[in-house]
Structure formats: structure tokens, C-alpha cells
Design an enzyme around this catalytic site. Structure first.
Site, PDB file in Angstrom:
ATOM      1  N   GLY A 115       9.965  -9.244  59.069  1.00 58.15           N
ATOM      2  CA  GLY A 115      10.843  -9.335  60.226  1.00 58.15           C
ATOM      3  C   GLY A 115      12.044 -10.220  59.961  1.00 58.15           C
ATOM      4  N   GLN A 122      11.396  -4.578  57.012  1.00 62.20           N
ATOM      5  CA  GLN A 122      12.538  -4.618  57.923  1.00 62.20           C
ATOM      6  C   GLN A 122      13.689  -5.367  57.254  1.00 62.20           C
ATOM      7  OE1 GLN A 122      13.217  -7.303  61.641  1.00 62.20           O
ATOM      8  NE2 GLN A 122      12.197  -5.458  62.410  1.00 62.20           N
ATOM      9  N   HIS A 153      20.422  -8.809  66.947  1.00 62.55           N
ATOM     10  CA  HIS A 153      20.914  -8.763  65.576  1.00 62.55           C
ATOM     11  C   HIS A 153      22.267  -8.044  65.547  1.00 62.55           C
ATOM     12  CE1 HIS A 153      17.015  -9.880  63.358  1.00 62.55           C
ATOM     13  NE2 HIS A 153      16.847 -10.154  64.637  1.00 62.55           N
ATOM     14  N   ARG A 173      14.899   0.068  64.400  1.00 62.81           N
ATOM     15  CA  ARG A 173      14.285  -0.520  65.591  1.00 62.81           C
ATOM     16  C   ARG A 173      15.368  -0.712  66.645  1.00 62.81           C
ATOM     17  NH1 ARG A 173       9.799  -5.453  66.013  1.00 62.81           N
ATOM     18  NH2 ARG A 173       8.670  -4.380  67.675  1.00 62.81           N
ATOM     19  N   CYS A 189       0.634 -17.932  68.254  1.00 67.99           N
ATOM     20  CA  CYS A 189       1.197 -17.472  66.981  1.00 67.99           C
ATOM     21  C   CYS A 189       2.706 -17.614  66.925  1.00 67.99           C
ATOM     22  CB  CYS A 189       0.796 -16.014  66.732  1.00 67.99           C
ATOM     23  SG  CYS A 189       1.141 -14.901  68.117  1.00 67.99           S
ATOM     24  N   CYS A 215      -3.274 -17.941  65.012  1.00 65.59           N
ATOM     25  CA  CYS A 215      -3.932 -17.442  66.217  1.00 65.59           C
ATOM     26  C   CYS A 215      -4.654 -18.595  66.901  1.00 65.59           C
ATOM     27  CB  CYS A 215      -4.920 -16.338  65.851  1.00 65.59           C
ATOM     28  SG  CYS A 215      -5.890 -15.737  67.255  1.00 65.59           S
ATOM     29  N   ALA A 274     -15.352 -25.499  70.016  1.00 63.83           N
ATOM     30  CA  ALA A 274     -15.763 -26.065  68.726  1.00 63.83           C
ATOM     31  C   ALA A 274     -17.247 -25.822  68.471  1.00 63.83           C
ATOM     32  CB  ALA A 274     -15.451 -27.558  68.680  1.00 63.83           C
ATOM     33  N   GLN A 320     -13.774 -26.784  78.304  1.00 60.05           N
ATOM     34  CA  GLN A 320     -12.571 -26.883  79.117  1.00 60.05           C
ATOM     35  C   GLN A 320     -11.722 -25.617  79.105  1.00 60.05           C
ATOM     36  OE1 GLN A 320     -10.462 -30.616  79.146  1.00 60.05           O
ATOM     37  NE2 GLN A 320     -12.260 -31.746  78.455  1.00 60.05           N
TER      38      GLN A 320
END
Length: 673
Positions: A58, A101, A171, A219, A350, A358, A391, A418
Site C-alpha cells: 500500500g 500497489q 493520492h 483502485r 492495527c 492485531c 491474559a 475488564q
């Protein structure tokens, strides 16, 4: 056959299925514009996982004056051909194909990387990336066209299967297309034919350079997310014109633009946005072009992807962030394990920081030392985990997958820690899938997960565990410098109940994450609440990513929330049945007060380490962790036989860590246990 697994012909390419990842720029994975091993393994993993087409690179830039902010590939450097050959060989070994790309980033280029001026059709600054562009001169155009052609030839000679020209998101080509960025009166401005001329010339130069048999696509925006931007009708007309005047193999349709941070946030939609919310936009483009159409945008699960293909909305479906969450989507689908796919929860973790990470898959982009698949252990251990938050659940899952005998104790009635209060609002509810997936996978691996089981050091010492992992989390820190913390509420207190009505509330944030923002938004769900969000930082949501924060700001400001920055909360005291909060501006030292019905304090958590501290003297390692080995995911030193159990702690039981850090702690510790 499942439509997702059908082969598809893309020009001269035959793809083994119809799932792709669209090109993006993983931050920090290149060096001097070339791919590192980290970059190669990150892309290769998706091919190992069964995907049909890996689109990568990208914002790969074709000229020095188009240098990317995103540490992208230098597609104009001839040395990149060796990297292309390496990546292509790796990906093809697993039956996938590759398309890079290429782009001139125009006014959104990094003008400080080379200290060259950025370029645009008109001298209009893009607010998000903040450069003042030079107006393109006559001699710039042939230079740029030649650079695009040269970059495409490098891709061809490097063994790739095609190139995609980026003409969306601000772009250079789409700044010609968009009237708000193009005020020219020459042959490149005015009419649609003129505004599209530059892009058509770019595509023509590329096709002339690479010939037939090499995929060339573009694109394009399907709609810009701005009142003065390109409408859906404009974009359909542009797509029809460009495909009629250029020799293309595909069109990749995207939503939004990049002129402001708010537009960038809408371009990469996060949790709370409807799945597949812009598929109709892609279909409208598909109806007027005679080449295959690709689209990615909140296609976060296979049900949405399958719908897009069955309803003929697109030809190939992009699942980009979904593959960041789980690069083995296709492999699991083919194995009949669709329910075991790790879900993308729309957290957009991300897109934050300097790595493409992630929020709940610590292996992604760390494949060089954190494998996506857990390997079996050579001998079986008895592992006890205390705490069922992210965790603890990850520790149980990985240890059980290693083949160990695992028991997890959770004092509460539900697993999740949490994550639970933070996901009670409808907009945040997707994130609950983080711990739901961990629970299901830990059980699938054979771990025993016991809720409503409070254990102390005496209970644990009675067991004959080889390893005890403490993941007891933390308690909210509401202490204040001059007292009154006991009169306040924590984020957990507030989010555990329905929003009240008719209250005046001060939310104090000395954290910088999403917690205080979620609390303020939660109060807006009640009626006639007056909310002020105060932060010690220079702006609210200091540590929240730029694609997430605009959405919060919009909702809070539209809801009438007052945002106060550079201010700390000193104390809270009771006054006539209400609360008086004393504040100090950290820049001017000015002191002020508020009288409110409730004060909410978000300052992270303090480790709940009582069990850990009590067990330390009884453990063989005293709780010590070899940090260098831990850092690289290597096995911790073994204890002498008969010396007792090894003791470790992870996540918020160490310090306030957050979801990703907590899961990463557990994975590094347990993957070689």
C-alpha cells in the site's frame, strides 16, 4: 461449492479462490524502501493460510517526491525486484498470487523524507497530511508517467502477477479527479474527461510498458465521505470513463477520502459500523464496468463475504483486517472450522502506533518469532492459571494447545475481565468476541475453565502444579493527590450499569485510552445528562488512534459534552449532597472548581498481586522472569527437579497493560512452556 472457494480468472491470472487482501502499508516493516524479513513473513503467512490473492505494498511510491509517510516500499528503486522475486516465490509456493500497489502520493507525500516539495494539480493543502504542494508543471507529467511505467516493469521483472494504481484516498491521480482538489483550467481540469486524463495516461503508460498477460488494475473511490467530495454518482461516472479509456484487468473500489482526519476515519470504519456497509457502492460501479470488481470495507466475517459474492455485488472480496486478525481464514474454512476463525473486532489497533498489530492476535507481523500455530510440547506439565481475563485465557489456550494439563480459576461468574464492562455498549460489543473466542479455543484445546472459583495461596499450594501463572488483573486506581478518591466512580463502576438521567457528571481522564471516552459516550445514552470530559493531556483521547478519535469527537460534541484539556483533578469533597471537584490547569496553574452529581476517574489499574506475592517464597524461581528470553518468546529456564513450581504473572497483574499487551505477555510466556 462455497462461492468463496470458487476459482476466478482475473485477466490472465487464475486465482484459486475469491478471497483477497487489499494493499496496505504495514508500518515499520521496510528499511530504506526495501522489504525486511518481517515484511516478507507477514505477507507469506496469508498465503500459508490459503488466500487466493495477496495484494500488498500500500502506498508504494514511484518517485522521490512521492515518498510515503507510512514507511512503504520504494517501487521506483530497481533493488526492489529482488524482494519481489523472494515474496512471489514464497506466496506461489502455497498457490497464491501477488499484486503490488504503486502510487504517486501527491500532496500526501512526506516532504521531509527527501525535502522535496509535494505535488498536486492545484496549490491546495490536504489537512490530514499537512503539506503545501507545488502545482504540477508541464515537465512533471512525463517524468511521473515514466516513473509509473518503470515501477510496473520492476514488478513484472521481479516475478509479480500485476500492479494496482492507487487513485483513491487523496493520492495524486484522484486529486485530479476531485473538483475540490483540482481547480485547473487546462487540459487536466474542468470536465470529467480532462480531470481523468492524468489517470488514463498513467494506466496507458503502464500497459505500454508491461504488455498483455500482466494484470493492471486501479483502485478508485466509489464515494467520498464529504459533502463537497465526489458523490457516488460522480464515482460511477469516473469508473465507467476510466475503464472505457484504459486497458484494465480489474477495478478495486474503496470508500472515502483522506482530506481530513475525520474522512480518514470514515474510510477505515471501526467497531460499531455495519458489516459490509458500502457493498452497494461497489455494486453500482460493477454495474457500469466490464472488468472484475474488488471491494474491501468492513467485510469482517465470511457470512458478509459470502453474501457479497452470492448477490453478485462484487467479483472478489477483500478481507484485509480480517486477515490481520487471522491469516488462516481460508485454511479453517476448507477444514470445516469456520467457527474457529479468530474474529476481527473492528478495534483498529492495527492502525495505531508504529506496528500493524492485531489487538488480540499477538503473532500477526511477529511471525519470525511468534508462530501463528502453537507447536506441541515434548513433555506434559500441570499448569494452573489464576484469572480469566484476556491474559489468563490466552495462557490457558496456548498451554493447552501445547498439550499441557491446564486448569484456570476465575473468581467472577463470567470470563473476560475488564473486557466485559468496556463492551457493554452496542458500539463496543464486537470486542467481547476477543474473550469469547479465547474461551472457546481454550476449551477446544482441553483446558478446564472454572468460573465462580476464588482461590488463594493456600488453595494453590495444595495443588501439585508445575507452573502457576497469575493473571488476576488490576483494580481501578481512583486515588487523587489531595484526597476524595473514595467519593468517585471508576469506569468499571459506570459501565456496569445502565446510564442514569438528569445528572451532571465530570469524567477525569489521566489514561489517554478509550476508557474515558466510552464512559462519556455511555452517559449520553441517558436523558438530560450534562457531561464534562477533563484530561490532563493536551487533547482528549491522547493515545487513541487517528482513525478512531474523530468518531468519538463527533459523537461527544454532538451530544453536548464539554471537552477540557491540560487540566488535572486534585480533589473531590461532599458539599450539600453533591460533589465539589477541584481542578488545576497544568499549563497556567489556574485552579477552578465544579459542583456535580458524580465524578468518574480513569487512571488505569493497580495490580492485584496479593496471590502472586504470597506464592513467591514458595516458588522455585521466586517469580523471576528472564526478560531477554521472554522478549523473544523463548522458553524460560527450567527449575531443578523437585524444587517446586515455577511462578509467573502476566497482563494487568503486572501493571496496567491493556488487551494487546496482556495477550502478548501470555503468548510469549507460554508458547515454549
Amino acid at each position: 461449492m462455497d462461492p468463496l472457494l470458487e476459482p476466478f480468472d482475473l485477466g490472465s491470472l487464475t486465482l484459486k479462490n475469491r478471497i483477497v487482501t487489499t494493499a496496505h502499508a504495514p508500518l515499520g516493516y521496510t528499511h530504506d524502501g526495501l522489504m525486511t524479513e518481517r515484511y516478507l513473513r507477514y505477507q507469506e503467512e496469508k498465503a500459508i493460510g490459503g488466500i487466493g490473492l495477496v495484494m500488498f505494498g500500500g502506498s508504494s511510491f514511484v518517485t522521490p517526491d512521492a515518498h510515503s509517510f507510512f514507511e512503504s516500499i520504494n517501487a521506483g528503486d530497481p533493488r526492489i525486484q529482488d524482494d519481489y522475486a523472494d515474496l512471489s516465490a514464497r506466496v506461489r509456493a502455497h498457490g497464491a498470487r501477488t499484486i503490488v500497489q504503486i502510487s504517486h502520493l501527491g500532496r500526501r507525500a512526506d516532504d521531509h523524507a527527501t525535502w522535496l516539495p509535494t505535488l498536486a494539480p492545484s496549490p491546495i493543502r490536504e489537512r490530514a497530511h499537512r503539506t503545501w504542494p507545488k502545482v504540477i508543471e508541464d515537465f512533471d507529467v512525463p517524468r511521473i508517467l515514466a516513473a509509473y511505467a518503470r515501477a510496473a516493469r520492476y514488478a513484472l521483472e521481479g516475478g509479480l502477477d500485476g500492479v494496482e494504481v492507487m487513485a483513491g484516498s487523496g493520492h495524486l491521480p484522484d486529486t485530479f479527479l476531485a473538483p475540490r482538489a483540482n481547480r485547473r483550467t487546462d487540459r487536466y481540469g474542468g470536465s470529467l474527461e480532462n480531470r481523468a486524463r492524468f489517470l488514463v495516461e498513467v494506466l496507458g503508460a503502464i500497459r505500454e510498458e508491461v504488455g498483455s498477460g500482466f494484470a493492471v488494475g486501479v483502485r478508485l473511490p466509489g464515494e467520498e465521505s464529504s459533502a463537497d467530495g465526489l458523490s457516488g454518482e460522480d464515482c460511477v461516472e469516473i469508473a465507467a470513463h476510466v475503464t472505457a479509456h484504459a486497458d484494465l484487468d480489474f477495478v478495486d473500489v474503496m470508500y472515502g477520502s483522506g482530506f481530513t482526519h475525520r474522512e480518514l476515519a470514515q474510510q477505515i470504519p471501526s467497531a460499531g459500523t455495519a458489516l459490509g456497509f458500502k457493498l452497494a457502492m461497489a455494486q453500482a460501479v460493477r454495474d457500469v464496468v466490464d472488468v472484475p470488481v474488488i471491494h474491501a470495507g468492513r467485510v469482517a466475517d465470511l457470512a458478509t463475504a459470502r453474501h457479497a459474492l452470492r448477490e453478485d455485488l462484487v467479483d472478489l472480496v477483500g478481507m484485509t483486517r480480517s486477515h490481520i486478525a487471522d491469516p488462516h481464514i481460508v485454511r479453517k474454512l476448507m477444514a470445516g472450522q469456520e467457527e474457529r476463525i479468530r474474529p476481527c473486532v473492528g478495534a483498529s489497533h492495527c492502525l495505531q502506533g508504529n506496528d500493524t498489530l492485531c489487538i488480540h492476535n499477538p503473532a500477526t507481523s511477529r511471525e519470525t518469532f511468534i508462530p501463528q500455530l502453537t507447536s506441541p510440547a515434548t513433555h506434559r506439565l500441570r499448569v494452573t492459571v489464576v484469572g480469566g481475563g484476556p491474559a489468563g485465557l490466552e495462557a490457558a489456550r496456548v498451554s493447552a494447545e501445547r498439550g499441557h494439563d491446564v486448569t484456570l480459576y476465575e473468581a467472577a461468574s463470567q470470563f473476560g475481565g475488564q473486557v466485559l464492562p468496556m463492551t457493554r455498549s452496542a458500539r463496543q460489543s464486537e470486542k467481547r468476541s476477543i474473550t469469547e473466542w479465547l474461551v472457546a479455543e481454550a476449551k477446544h484445546a482441553g483446558a478446564r475453565l472454572l468460573a465462580n472459583h476464588y482461590v488463594d495461596e493456600d488453595d494453590l499450594l495444595k495443588e501439585t502444579a508445575d507452573v502457576v501463572i497469575v493473571a488476576t488483573g488490576g483494580m481501578p486506581d481512583t486515588d487523587l493527590p489531595q484526597g476524595g478518591g473514595e467519593l468517585t466512580l471508576s469506569s468499571v463502576d459506570v459501565l456496569g450499569k445502565a446510564a442514569p438521567s438528569g445528572r451532571t457528571v465530570l469524567v477525569f481522564d489521566d489514561h489517554g485510552g478509550e476508557q474515558a471516552l466510552v464512559v462519556a459516550e455511555h452517559y449520553l445514552e441517558g436523558q438530560d445528562n450534562t457531561v464534562e470530559l477533563v484530561t490532563v493531556d493536551e487533547h482528549v483521547g491522547h493515545d487513541v488512534g487517528h482513525t478512531i478519535m474523530p468518531g468519538y469527537k463527533t459523537r461527544l460534541l454532538q451530544g453536548g459534552v464539554t471537552l477540557t484539556t491540560d487540566t488535572e483533578l486534585l480533589s473531590v469533597e461532599k458539599v450539600d449532597g453533591r460533589l465539589r471537584a477541584t481542578l488545576r490547569n497544568v499549563a497556567s496553574d489556574a485552579v477552578s472548581q465544579r459542583v456535580v452529581d458524580a465524578v468518574v476517574v480513569e487512571q488505569g489499574t493497580l495490580a492485584m498481586d496479593d496471590v502472586y506475592e504470597a506464592l513467591k517464597p514458595h516458588s522455585s524461581n521466586g517469580g523471576a522472569l528472564d526478560l531477554e528470553r521472554f522478549r523473544h518468546g523463548l522458553a524460560q529456564p527450567e527449575s531443578p527437579e523437585g524444587s517446586g513450581f515455577r511462578l509467573f504473572r502476566v497482563g494487568d497483574a503486572v501493571s496496567h497493560r491493556g488487551i494487546h499487551a496482556a495477550i502478548y505477555d501470555a503468548r510469549r510466556l507460554c508458547q515454549n512452556l
